[in-house]
Design an enzyme around this catalytic site. Sequence first.
Site, PDB file in Angstrom:
ATOM      1  N   GLN A 197     -38.906  -0.189  28.458  1.00 54.15           N
ATOM      2  CA  GLN A 197     -39.498  -0.904  29.595  1.00 54.15           C
ATOM      3  C   GLN A 197     -40.947  -0.455  29.825  1.00 54.15           C
ATOM      4  O   GLN A 197     -41.839  -1.268  30.044  1.00 54.15           O
ATOM      5  CB  GLN A 197     -38.654  -0.650  30.849  1.00 54.15           C
ATOM      6  CG  GLN A 197     -39.307  -1.095  32.148  1.00 54.15           C
ATOM      7  CD  GLN A 197     -38.377  -0.994  33.340  1.00 54.15           C
ATOM      8  OE1 GLN A 197     -37.527  -1.844  33.523  1.00 54.15           O
ATOM      9  NE2 GLN A 197     -38.533   0.029  34.168  1.00 54.15           N
ATOM     10  N   GLY A 246     -40.666   5.279  34.950  1.00 56.89           N
ATOM     11  CA  GLY A 246     -40.044   6.436  34.321  1.00 56.89           C
ATOM     12  C   GLY A 246     -39.862   6.258  32.815  1.00 56.89           C
ATOM     13  O   GLY A 246     -39.598   5.157  32.325  1.00 56.89           O
ATOM     14  N   GLN A 300     -33.321  -9.982  35.829  1.00 56.48           N
ATOM     15  CA  GLN A 300     -33.204  -9.063  34.682  1.00 56.48           C
ATOM     16  C   GLN A 300     -31.762  -8.711  34.334  1.00 56.48           C
ATOM     17  O   GLN A 300     -31.518  -7.849  33.502  1.00 56.48           O
ATOM     18  CB  GLN A 300     -34.064  -7.819  34.900  1.00 56.48           C
ATOM     19  CG  GLN A 300     -33.617  -6.895  36.007  1.00 56.48           C
ATOM     20  CD  GLN A 300     -34.645  -5.808  36.280  1.00 56.48           C
ATOM     21  OE1 GLN A 300     -35.664  -6.044  36.914  1.00 56.48           O
ATOM     22  NE2 GLN A 300     -34.387  -4.591  35.821  1.00 56.48           N
ATOM     23  N   GLY A 338     -33.714   0.598  43.935  1.00 60.75           N
ATOM     24  CA  GLY A 338     -32.983   1.316  44.975  1.00 60.75           C
ATOM     25  C   GLY A 338     -31.921   2.255  44.443  1.00 60.75           C
ATOM     26  O   GLY A 338     -31.892   2.593  43.264  1.00 60.75           O
ATOM     27  N   GLU A 342     -33.298  11.671  42.209  1.00 55.80           N
ATOM     28  CA  GLU A 342     -34.419  12.587  41.968  1.00 55.80           C
ATOM     29  C   GLU A 342     -35.412  12.018  40.930  1.00 55.80           C
ATOM     30  O   GLU A 342     -36.608  12.304  40.991  1.00 55.80           O
ATOM     31  CB  GLU A 342     -33.868  13.960  41.550  1.00 55.80           C
ATOM     32  CG  GLU A 342     -34.894  15.052  41.365  1.00 55.80           C
ATOM     33  CD  GLU A 342     -35.892  15.253  42.523  1.00 55.80           C
ATOM     34  OE1 GLU A 342     -35.487  15.152  43.697  1.00 55.80           O
ATOM     35  OE2 GLU A 342     -37.079  15.480  42.230  1.00 55.80           O
ATOM     36  N   GLY A 343     -34.925  11.194  40.009  1.00 56.68           N
ATOM     37  CA  GLY A 343     -35.833  10.571  39.032  1.00 56.68           C
ATOM     38  C   GLY A 343     -36.867   9.702  39.746  1.00 56.68           C
ATOM     39  O   GLY A 343     -38.072   9.778  39.465  1.00 56.68           O
ATOM     40  N   HIS A 344     -36.405   8.872  40.685  1.00 59.20           N
ATOM     41  CA  HIS A 344     -37.338   8.035  41.451  1.00 59.20           C
ATOM     42  C   HIS A 344     -38.276   8.909  42.289  1.00 59.20           C
ATOM     43  O   HIS A 344     -39.461   8.631  42.395  1.00 59.20           O
ATOM     44  CB  HIS A 344     -36.581   7.118  42.424  1.00 59.20           C
ATOM     45  CG  HIS A 344     -35.659   6.137  41.767  1.00 59.20           C
ATOM     46  ND1 HIS A 344     -34.289   6.236  41.848  1.00 59.20           N
ATOM     47  CD2 HIS A 344     -35.910   5.030  41.030  1.00 59.20           C
ATOM     48  CE1 HIS A 344     -33.741   5.233  41.195  1.00 59.20           C
ATOM     49  NE2 HIS A 344     -34.688   4.487  40.681  1.00 59.20           N
ATOM     50  N   SER A 392     -29.005   5.380  38.411  1.00 56.19           N
ATOM     51  CA  SER A 392     -28.208   4.879  39.539  1.00 56.19           C
ATOM     52  C   SER A 392     -26.788   4.573  39.071  1.00 56.19           C
ATOM     53  O   SER A 392     -25.832   4.674  39.838  1.00 56.19           O
ATOM     54  CB  SER A 392     -28.852   3.621  40.116  1.00 56.19           C
ATOM     55  OG  SER A 392     -30.187   3.909  40.475  1.00 56.19           O
ATOM     56  N   ARG A 393     -26.637   4.214  37.797  1.00 55.20           N
ATOM     57  CA  ARG A 393     -25.312   3.839  37.279  1.00 55.20           C
ATOM     58  C   ARG A 393     -24.394   5.043  37.049  1.00 55.20           C
ATOM     59  O   ARG A 393     -23.205   4.860  36.802  1.00 55.20           O
ATOM     60  CB  ARG A 393     -25.444   3.027  35.993  1.00 55.20           C
ATOM     61  CG  ARG A 393     -26.040   1.647  36.230  1.00 55.20           C
ATOM     62  CD  ARG A 393     -26.040   0.804  34.975  1.00 55.20           C
ATOM     63  NE  ARG A 393     -26.432  -0.574  35.228  1.00 55.20           N
ATOM     64  CZ  ARG A 393     -27.650  -1.081  34.992  1.00 55.20           C
ATOM     65  NH1 ARG A 393     -28.599  -0.311  34.509  1.00 55.20           N
ATOM     66  NH2 ARG A 393     -27.913  -2.349  35.255  1.00 55.20           N
TER      67      ARG A 393
HETATM   68  O1  PAF Z   1     -36.736   0.172  36.333  1.00 60.16           O
HETATM   69  C1  PAF Z   1     -36.349  -0.542  37.289  1.00 60.16           C
HETATM   70  O2  PAF Z   1     -35.764  -0.067  38.260  1.00 60.16           O
HETATM   71  C2  PAF Z   1     -36.596  -2.037  37.244  1.00 60.16           C
HETATM   72  O3  PAF Z   1     -36.494  -2.522  35.954  1.00 60.16           O
HETATM   73  C3  PAF Z   1     -37.946  -2.460  37.881  1.00 60.16           C
HETATM   74  C4  PAF Z   1     -39.117  -1.899  37.117  1.00 60.16           C
HETATM   75  C5  PAF Z   1     -37.997  -1.979  39.328  1.00 60.16           C
HETATM   76  C6  PAF Z   1     -38.074  -3.985  37.878  1.00 60.16           C
HETATM   77  O4  PAF Z   1     -37.045  -4.586  38.596  1.00 60.16           O
END
Ligand code: PAF
Length: 271
Positions: A151, A145, A61, A31, A35-37, A184-185
């Site tokens: 990741q 991304g 996480q 959430g 723009e990246g999302h 987001s940060r």
């Molecule tokens: O990249 C993220 O926002 C998170 O690590 C993900 C992949 C949604 C898993 O919680």
Amino acid sequence: MQTIESPESLQAEMLRLRSGGQRIGFVPTMGFLHEGHLSLMRLARAQCDHLVVSIYVNPLQFGPNEDLDRYPRDPEGDAAKCMSMGVDTLFLPETLYADGHSTTVSVSGLTAGLCGASRPGHFDGVTTVVARLFGLVQPHAAIFGEKDYQQLAVIRRMVRDLCLPVEIIGGELVRDEDGLALSSRNKFLDTESRARALSLRRTLLTMRDHPSREVSARLSAGRGVLEVDKVDYLEIVHPDTLTPLHEIDGPARALVAAWIGNTRLIDNLEL
Ligand code: PAF
């Protein structure tokens, strides 16, 4: 756009769509969409008939002293953005784990260094939630991304090792006009911190453009440019195996993670 909160209802709906021949594309997020999302949603939209976005701030996480409690949230703004991107299903679970959840998905090796070293347990939390989300959504394709470069590599490895029938697609890192990688940060940065945060990108560019083949020379040039409070890592690695390189004579990627005050930022660049 339909919004589904219950994991069981989501899975039933996805099974129905799949059996009707729909190709499902999936963008998992935590959430506070930027723009990246949205660029990942655009990629997914072009690849599928039915686009699913999940928003879930996954406690697994985050380490005990990390920013789970202050992780930024904007449910109404996020829903409006998803709607404008043509999202078909927004999955907004209150909680994702069943009572007594006791399975951890863990990828070894690739998770040992970089963010895995500075955030112990982080990637186990990511792979566990992503595996669970894949079980619920059963997507044909999922988009992650390149901003979270490690990741993406870890998820590709999990999918390969567990033979999960989902295509993983990497979306390019998106930057703000001033060059800061969108995150987001970034919301936590005031003007002065933001100016210092831009040194992450400058560091990576310095390392990319440094003439030496020696990684140590590039790292020390890069370190000279960083204006942060603490560096978690600054490394040049092989883009697939993430092993640190000593000389650059083929593909290479520079990655950095650093703190400005109590905000941790990451960035990376192909060299
Ligand atoms: O990249 C993220 O926002 C998170 O690590 C993900 C992949 C949604 C898993 O919680």
